[in-house]
Write an enzyme that holds these catalytic residues in place. Structure first.
Site, PDB file in Angstrom:
ATOM      1  N   ASN A  81       0.821  -1.206   0.000  1.00 29.91           N
ATOM      2  CA  ASN A  81       0.000   0.000   0.000  1.00 29.91           C
ATOM      3  C   ASN A  81       0.862   1.267   0.000  1.00 29.91           C
ATOM      4  O   ASN A  81       1.944   1.296   0.580  1.00 29.91           O
ATOM      5  CB  ASN A  81      -0.926   0.008   1.229  1.00 29.91           C
ATOM      6  N   HIS A  82       0.353   2.304  -0.647  1.00 34.29           N
ATOM      7  CA  HIS A  82       1.021   3.602  -0.694  1.00 34.29           C
ATOM      8  C   HIS A  82       0.125   4.636  -0.013  1.00 34.29           C
ATOM      9  O   HIS A  82      -1.095   4.461   0.070  1.00 34.29           O
ATOM     10  CB  HIS A  82       1.252   4.031  -2.151  1.00 34.29           C
ATOM     11  N   GLN A  83       0.732   5.713   0.448  1.00 39.48           N
ATOM     12  CA  GLN A  83      -0.041   6.802   1.038  1.00 39.48           C
ATOM     13  C   GLN A  83      -0.950   7.413  -0.026  1.00 39.48           C
ATOM     14  O   GLN A  83      -0.497   7.778  -1.121  1.00 39.48           O
ATOM     15  CB  GLN A  83       0.898   7.873   1.603  1.00 39.48           C
ATOM     16  N   THR A  89       1.497   9.582  -4.473  1.00 38.14           N
ATOM     17  CA  THR A  89       1.559   8.248  -3.874  1.00 38.14           C
ATOM     18  C   THR A  89       2.973   7.688  -3.919  1.00 38.14           C
ATOM     19  O   THR A  89       3.204   6.564  -3.458  1.00 38.14           O
ATOM     20  CB  THR A  89       0.620   7.284  -4.623  1.00 38.14           C
TER      21      THR A  89
END
Length: 214
Positions: A81-83, A89
């Site tokens: 997962n990425h921010q 991102t």
């Protein structure tokens, strides 16, 4: 026991002279992966099927007993997962040379441990996304992408995976969840194989009720 051999969950290769199916538990090195007895994968290596599992996230992959994992299955963990609540991102903090600190946990879409129940069949090339919980006895169709929780004894297919039916009626599902055959001794499980493999589900119900004292 067949051929006077006792089933052993710590045997890596349960099929003689065949290295493309292994019991997973005795091969695990990563402490963030926990796998129950007799769960197997149709491959010679399991941990390569677990991607983006990083120590700093602290998430775990937990798989129960007697699961059947086909070739090409991938367990995608939270490290993928990425921010997403910022302008970009791009994960600067993971890459060399960038002057960036990791985002605080609340800024990351972390979804917790991935938990697979007991006696789950995961079909070829299925993808299990982070934080998913799959109930006992579920069947995951080939090429399915599982992004949400799956009820026990459900059959799911597709991308995103959707339930197409229950495997059994509610009474049998409740009996199976009460009985938990996978937690019995090897000797008792071995003696129950005619029941566990019977297609006469009414007889199965009666036998489970008898063993449960109902």
């Amino acid at each position: 026991m067949k051929n006077d051999k006792q089933p052993d969950p710590m045997t890596i290769h349960p099929i003689a002279n065949y290295d493309k199916e292994i019991y997973v538990k005795p091969t695990i090195k990563n402490p963030q992966i926990i796998v129950g007895d007799f769960t197997y994968i149709a491959d010679s290596d399991f941990e390569s099927h677990v991607t983006h599992l990083y120590e700093w996230n602290g998430d775990k992959l937990i798989i129960g007993k007697f699961c059947q994992i086909a070739a090409g299955v991938e367990f995608v963990m939270n490290g993928a997962n990425h921010q997403m609540n910022a302008v970009t991102t791009f994960p600067f903090f993971t890459l060399e040379g960038w002057n960036a600190n990791p985002p605080i946990p609340n800024d990351m879409p972390l979804k917790g441990d991935t938990v697979i129940g007991n006696d789950v069949w995961i079909g070829q090339n299925a993808v299990i996304l982070p934080g998913v919980h799959i109930g006992d006895g579920a069947i995951i169709g080939a090429n399915a992408v599982v992004g949400s929780d799956i009820e026990p004894y459900s059959v799911v297919v597709g991308n995103p995976a959707r339930k197409i039916r229950k495997r059994f009626d509610d009474e049998l599902i409740e009996l199976l969840e009460l009985f938990k055959w996978w937690d019995k001794s090897i000797e008792e499980i071995d003696s129950m194989i005619p029941i566990l493999t019977s297609s006469d589900l009414e007889i199965v119900k009666e036998e489970l009720k008898k063993r449960l004292g109902m």
